[in-house]
Design an enzyme around this catalytic site. Structure first.
Site, PDB file in Angstrom:
ATOM      1  CD  GLU A  29     -23.762   8.614 -17.860  1.00  0.00           C
ATOM      2  OE1 GLU A  29     -24.344   9.329 -18.691  1.00  0.00           O
ATOM      3  OE2 GLU A  29     -23.647   8.912 -16.661  1.00  0.00           O
ATOM      4  NE  ARG A 254     -33.060  11.604 -27.061  1.00  0.00           N
ATOM      5  CZ  ARG A 254     -31.968  11.270 -26.371  1.00  0.00           C
ATOM      6  NH1 ARG A 254     -30.819  11.847 -26.614  1.00  0.00           N
ATOM      7  NH2 ARG A 254     -32.018  10.346 -25.428  1.00  0.00           N
ATOM      8  CE  LYS A 264     -28.652   5.555 -20.576  1.00  0.00           C
ATOM      9  NZ  LYS A 264     -27.209   5.541 -20.527  1.00  0.00           N
TER      10      LYS A 264
HETATM   11  P1  ATP Z   1     -30.591   8.495 -21.894  1.00  0.00           P
HETATM   12  O1  ATP Z   1     -31.167   9.868 -21.889  1.00  0.00           O
HETATM   13  O2  ATP Z   1     -31.572   7.443 -22.159  1.00  0.00           O
HETATM   14  O3  ATP Z   1     -29.746   8.213 -20.703  1.00  0.00           O
HETATM   15  P2  ATP Z   1     -28.218   8.985 -23.229  1.00  0.00           P
HETATM   16  O4  ATP Z   1     -28.012   9.655 -24.523  1.00  0.00           O
HETATM   17  O5  ATP Z   1     -27.802   9.725 -22.016  1.00  0.00           O
HETATM   18  O6  ATP Z   1     -29.681   8.506 -23.161  1.00  0.00           O
HETATM   19  P3  ATP Z   1     -26.125   7.134 -23.446  1.00  0.00           P
HETATM   20  O7  ATP Z   1     -25.873   5.947 -22.621  1.00  0.00           O
HETATM   21  O8  ATP Z   1     -25.214   8.272 -23.318  1.00  0.00           O
HETATM   22  O9  ATP Z   1     -27.584   7.575 -23.161  1.00  0.00           O
HETATM   23  O10 ATP Z   1     -26.299   6.728 -24.972  1.00  0.00           O
HETATM   24  C1  ATP Z   1     -25.451   5.910 -25.721  1.00  0.00           C
HETATM   25  C2  ATP Z   1     -25.676   6.209 -27.169  1.00  0.00           C
HETATM   26  O11 ATP Z   1     -27.029   6.001 -27.524  1.00  0.00           O
HETATM   27  C3  ATP Z   1     -25.355   7.652 -27.468  1.00  0.00           C
HETATM   28  O12 ATP Z   1     -24.590   7.705 -28.648  1.00  0.00           O
HETATM   29  C4  ATP Z   1     -26.698   8.294 -27.644  1.00  0.00           C
HETATM   30  O13 ATP Z   1     -26.631   9.342 -28.529  1.00  0.00           O
HETATM   31  C5  ATP Z   1     -27.556   7.138 -28.160  1.00  0.00           C
HETATM   32  N1  ATP Z   1     -28.955   7.322 -27.812  1.00  0.00           N
HETATM   33  C6  ATP Z   1     -29.477   7.475 -26.586  1.00  0.00           C
HETATM   34  N2  ATP Z   1     -30.806   7.676 -26.652  1.00  0.00           N
HETATM   35  C7  ATP Z   1     -31.137   7.621 -27.962  1.00  0.00           C
HETATM   36  C8  ATP Z   1     -32.363   7.761 -28.689  1.00  0.00           C
HETATM   37  N3  ATP Z   1     -33.522   7.982 -28.073  1.00  0.00           N
HETATM   38  N4  ATP Z   1     -32.316   7.652 -30.028  1.00  0.00           N
HETATM   39  C9  ATP Z   1     -31.151   7.405 -30.658  1.00  0.00           C
HETATM   40  N5  ATP Z   1     -29.979   7.275 -30.036  1.00  0.00           N
HETATM   41  C10 ATP Z   1     -29.945   7.390 -28.708  1.00  0.00           C
HETATM   42 MG    MG Z   2     -26.059  10.285 -21.333  1.00  0.00          MG
END
Ligand code: ATP
Ligand code: MG
Length: 555
Positions: A29, A254, A264
């Site tokens: 995102e 994760r 983020k």
């Molecule tokens: P954040 O909480 O940091 O915003 P998110 O999952 O909302 O993380 P996205 O931009 O949706 O962030 O993530 C893109 C991809 O990265 C998704 O497939 C998500 O599952 C993966 N991802 C995000 N954080 C992690 C993590 N800590 N470990 C492994 N994969 C991750």
């Molecule tokens: Mg997200």
């Protein structure tokens, strides 16, 4: 590399589930910068595509116009490329599919599987029930298809205020899966979108968009983190109702890393609260922060390999990440001498106008890297902490009357300590050198217990050095009062040393280049603040190797 995700893919290939195809995607995102957790997902998705000769798409999940910015999307692209991955021509945006998604919503309405609901957010909560009690049907649930189509079109046309209506799936308010209790599919948001501008007044919810984007792109394996396991029944329901094929969703744990946060949203709070200098602050676990700190793409990919992929959550020790760059730089980084907290040393028996160049090894791990020449003269700098006027038992470095080796140079012996009369602070040492010990060995075989690094005062280059501590004092920053992670920030995680002295060969060092400063750790020339006149070095990591080890190797 083997892991359970690959096992599932192997099986799907055996049973011809998707033919011989493997097609993954990385779906960030664009609401912040990528962090090391994303690197784990990137390595997994792009790694699988590469190893199975498949494809991996980069897809921006840009369904929320409010938190998203074009600048974030640009930074994400740069970070993915930097890490060494290539999406070819397959850069997509969920917003590319807004028209299609709208059409799919219409299909659900026409099947009487979705309805326009006018309950406010609070009321929706009340109607939802709890994990142990069933929810209640919305009073708007039994509207006719015709009415729903009309209302949904008017939502799209911007006739209703934000929050006044949603399009909800018509599933089951008594489902044991809370997610199945008529979840929202579309909401009204009167905000401009960074790609579609003012075209849309309604935006699809993540859950509705995500599974359909995967389907539209013909993704075979939709790899995501464990929290989405709960949402899987909803994805299945949507895809079934629309009668389209299902990508195989696979959930993995994760990455959590000790002494930092990987979200983020939380990282944004650190940036906005000015707890760090920006997304690329070298203390941040973002890829841009790690890059500026001096981490290489290889070191991050190796780290991801090493931690593997599992099905249960855990916290990985940040030392595993640090080891990964340390190992790489031990092999690759040229050595240099840098004095971080200088103490002046006058070699009283060395002629005032004399200077000479001594030969120093560039990397004892790699003879190919050759040698360099470092200037030596009467006035030198050593580290303040390498001298003690009144040395405790285990202190073997310089002290009054004691002899030590200067790396690649001579044995020196401390004769006198000069102090500031007022403050009592040590201002300089007077030492003598033994000309017979050139290169660092005594012909008579006498030993010294310590070897110090040094620079020649006249030749050295002034530099700024930034030392970093963990961003948080707690292994798990969420722990403690009220769970506000910001209360666990390390009070002084950045220490700036402004008058360091480094050997003159570092003049003009290219921003981003990395060195081992002997005994002080691995350093990277800062890409933002460094200049030719005054270089700035970030400490990447300290040395695990102690000087003692190097001594042993010498013998
Ligand atoms: P954040 O909480 O940091 O915003 P998110 O999952 O909302 O993380 P996205 O931009 O949706 O962030 O993530 C893109 C991809 O990265 C998704 O497939 C998500 O599952 C993966 N991802 C995000 N954080 C992690 C993590 N800590 N470990 C492994 N994969 C991750
Ligand atoms: Mg997200």
């Amino acid at each position: 590399m083997e892991n359970f995700v690959r096992d599932i893919i192997d099986k799907d290939l055996e049973t011809d589930k998707y033919g011989k195809k493997v097609h993954t995607r990385f779906p960030p995102e664009p609401n912040g910068y990528l962090h090391i957790g994303h690197a784990k997902s990137l390595c997994l998705n792009f790694g699988i595509a590469k190893d199975y000769k498949g494809l991996c798409n980069l897809r921006f999940d840009d369904t929320n116009p409010i938190t998203e910015e074009a600048a974030y999307a640009e930074s994400i692209k740069a970070d993915v490329r930097w890490l060494g991955f290539d999406w070819g021509k397959r850069l997509f945006y969920a917003s590319d599919y807004f028209d299609k998604l709208y059409e799919y919503a219409l299909v659900l309405i026409k099947k009487d599987k979705a309805y326009v609901c006018e309950l406010g957010q609070d009321e929706v909560g009340k109607y939802r029930g709890t994990v142990t009690t069933p929810g209640k049907n919305s009073p708007y649930r039994e509207r006719s298809v015709k009415e729903n189509l009309d209302l949904f079109r008017r939502m799209k046309a911007g006739e209703f205020p934000e929050g006044s209506r949603t399009l909800r799936a018509k599933i089951d308010m008594a489902s044991p899966h809370m997610i199945m209790r008529d979840p929202p599919l579309y909401r009204i948001r009167k905000a401009a979108h960074h790609r579609t501008g003012d075209k849309w007044r309604i935006y699809p919810m993540y859950d509705f968009a995500h599974c359909l984007c995967d389907f539209i792109e013909k993704i075979t394996h939709s790899i995501c983190t464990l929290e989405f396991e709960n949402n899987r029944p909803l994805y299945d329901w949507i895809l079934n109702e629309l009668g389209v094929y299902h990508p195989q969703q696979i959930e993995f744990a994760r990455l959590n890393l000790s002494y930092t946060v990987l979200s983020k949203r939380k990282l944004l709070q650190l940036v906005e609260g000015k707890h760090v200098s920006g997304w690329d602050d070298p203390r941040m676990p973002t890829l841009s922060g790690l890059r500026r700190r001096g981490y290489t793409p290889e070191s991050i990919r190796n780290f991801c390999d090493r931690i593997g992929v599992a099905k249960s959550n855990s916290i990985i020790d940040i030392a595993v990440l640090e080891n990964s760059i340390r190992e790489e730089l031990n092999k690759k980084a040229p050595r240099a001498m840098a004095v971080l907290r200088p103490l002046k040393v006058v070699i009283t028996n060395y002629p005032e106008d004399k200077e000479e160049e001594l030969e120093a090894v560039n990397n004892p791990e790699d003879p190919q890297m050759g040698t360099r020449r470092v200037p030596f003269s009467r006035i030198l700098y050593i580290e303040q902490e390498d001298f003690r006027e009144d040395p405790p038992g285990k202190f073997f470095r310089l002290a009054p009357g004691r002899e030590v080796r200067l790396r690649y140079a001579y044995f020196i012996k401390c004769a006198d300590v000069v102090k500031d009369k007022k403050t009592g602070r040590i201002t300089e040492l007077h030492c003598t050198y033994d000309p017979e010990t050139k290169g660092g060995n005594a012909p008579d075989g006498r030993k010294v217990k310590a070897t110090l690094h040094w620079v020649s005062a006249r030749h050295a280059l002034e530099a700024e050095v930034r030392l970093y501590d963990h961003l948080f004092i707690k292994r798990d920053p969420e722990e403690g009062e009220g769970g506000d992670f910001k209360s666990n920030l390390t009070p002084a995680s950045l220490e700036t040393l402004k008058s360091c002295r480094v050997e003159p060969g570092l003049k003009g060092a290219r921003p981003g280049s990395r060195y081992q400063f002997e005994r002080n750790g691995y350093f990277c020339v800062d890409t933002v603040d460094s200049s030719a006149e005054k270089p700035v070095f970030n400490r990447i990591v300290g040395l695990r190797d102690t000087w003692a080890k190097i001594e042993q190797r010498k013998r």
